[in-house]
Every structure is written in structure tokens, then in C-alpha cells.
Design a protein around this motif. Structure first.
Motif, PDB file in Angstrom:
ATOM      1  N   ARG A 123      -4.865  -9.503   6.828  1.00 18.20           N
ATOM      2  CA  ARG A 123      -5.302  -9.014   8.137  1.00 18.20           C
ATOM      3  C   ARG A 123      -4.832  -9.934   9.253  1.00 18.20           C
ATOM      4  NH1 ARG A 123     -10.170  -7.949   5.409  1.00 18.20           N
ATOM      5  NH2 ARG A 123     -11.106  -9.864   6.252  1.00 18.20           N
ATOM      6  N   ASP A 127      -2.361  -8.913  12.259  1.00 18.65           N
ATOM      7  CA  ASP A 127      -2.790  -9.037  13.653  1.00 18.65           C
ATOM      8  C   ASP A 127      -1.821  -9.888  14.461  1.00 18.65           C
ATOM      9  OD1 ASP A 127      -4.976  -7.506  13.005  1.00 18.65           O
ATOM     10  OD2 ASP A 127      -6.394  -9.187  12.919  1.00 18.65           O
ATOM     11  N   CYS A 128      -1.182 -10.865  13.794  1.00 18.50           N
ATOM     12  CA  CYS A 128      -0.209 -11.722  14.476  1.00 18.50           C
ATOM     13  C   CYS A 128       1.168 -11.080  14.569  1.00 18.50           C
ATOM     14  CB  CYS A 128      -0.076 -13.068  13.748  1.00 18.50           C
ATOM     15  SG  CYS A 128      -1.508 -14.133  13.874  1.00 18.50           S
TER      16      CYS A 128
END
Length: 207
Positions: A123, A127-128
């Protein structure tokens, strides 16, 4: 047939496993870090630079990549036991502890009693905007953190590494690699040095 000792987790090891759900994983990556650390450290604040460091799977330009840094920590634990306690102890007690540490972690996750670090890692990378191919080595760190705790009481000179970097993760940061070079990152159980990685050997690279 070799007799393998049944590993019983200590209270401290169980507390360590329970604590992972309370760690604010990755929450401060890029935020300036100025807390004391056993190892000196250099901090990257730019996500693109952090991504570039994490994409390396081989050492380069005086830098040890994250994968090889963790291999180095593991190799020193393995060789210390071989040099200090011998092959039978390594086979009958050390390796069962390594396996039991992983099984116990997996059992907690399967019963929803602990944080699934693989999922948390994926995750975070998503997200990055980082590639899924990046491996932050969290599960390997957890496994050998427990191993260090198990053997430290019996062997006060046991070469700690993961116990000395876990505070960086507890503070919401991650390790990206190592600035400096070791003689070798390959696992050679007969000839490698069983001493710990020292602060004088180089610096952690963190994000």
C-alpha cells in the motif's frame, strides 16, 4: 536424524510482535529526522531519490543496497553462531528459531492478530507511485529482530543489527541502504566475520 529444539517465544519476543500494529509505519518518510541513533545516518528527503535508491538490488558507488545490507546483518548472525556454538547448534537450534519466528508472525497475521507487513508495504509503495518490484525487506527485518532477541540472553556478544535500526521504523521512517562498503555481502558461513556491523563501518541511509 538431527534433533531440532522446540522454540518457545519469550515474553519480550511476544511483546515485540504485538507492538508492530502500533508502529506508525512510513508516516514520517521525508520529514526531517534528528533523533539519536546507534548508527550514524544520512537522510534522503526527495521521494524520487528514495525510489532510485530502493530500485538498486546491487551495491554501487560506495553504497550498499538495502537487500545486501540486510543480508550482511543476517550473515553476521549466522556466522557468529557457527563460530561460537558450532554446526550442530546452528542446525538444531538457530535455524529452528529463524523458522519459528517467521511461522509465529504468519500465524498472527492469518488470525488477524497482527499487522500484515507485506500488505502495508505494498500500500505504501502504491501510494508513493513506486514500482511493486521494490522490496522494503520488512518481513526479513521482523524475523531476525526476533532471532536477535531470542539469542541475546544466551550470547551477550550476539551481533545485533535489526534491534539497532528498529527505532527508525518506530519513528515512521525507513532504511534505504548503507553509505560505505563491506568486504563482502555474500553469505559464506565458514569464512565471513561474525562480528556486528559497527557505527564506524559507515552510515545508514534513511528516508
Amino acid at each position: 536424524m538431527l534433533f531440532k529444539k522446540k522454540i518457545v517465544f519469550t515474553e519480550g519476543m511476544n511483546e515485540t510482535l504485538c507492538s508492530f500494529g502500533e508502529i506508525p509505519w512510513f508516516s514520517c518518510c521525508g520529514v526531517p529526522y534528528d533523533k539519536p541513533s546507534y548508527y550514524p545516518y544520512l537522510q534522503e528527503k526527495d521521494p524520487k531519490r528514495a525510489e532510485k535508491l530502493l530500485l538498486h538490488t546491487k551495491n554501487y558507488s560506495g553504497t550498499v543496497c538495502l537487500t545486501n545490507l540486510f543480508k550482511e546483518g543476517i550473515c553476521r548472525a549466522d556466522t557468529f553462531i557457527l563460530q561460537t556454538a558450532g554446526w550442530k547448534f546452528y542446525q538444531n537450534e538457530f535455524m529452528p528459531c529463524v523458522e519459528a519466528s517467521w511461522r509465529t508472525y504468519e500465524k498472527r497475521v492469518s488470525k488477524a492478530n497482527g499487522l500484515d507487513l507485506n500488505s502495508a508495504e505494498k500500500r505504501f509503495l502504491r501510494d508513493c507511485g513506486f514500482p511493486d518490484s521494490i522490496d522494503l525487506q520488512l518481513c526479513r527485518m521482523v524475523q531476525y529482530l526476533l532471532v536477535e532477541q531470542y539469542f541475546l540472553e544466551r550470547f551477550p556478544q550476539f551481533p545485533l543489527f535489526f534491534s539497532r535500526i528498529i527505532d527508525i521504523y518506530k519513528d515512521g521512517h525507513i532504511v534505504l541502504g548503507w553509505n560505505g562498503r563491506f568486504a563482502s555481502h555474500e553469505t559464506n558461513l565458514e569464512n565471513e566475520n561474525g562480528t556486528p556491523i559497527l557505527p564506524t563501518d559507515g552510515s545508514l541511509i534513511i528516508w
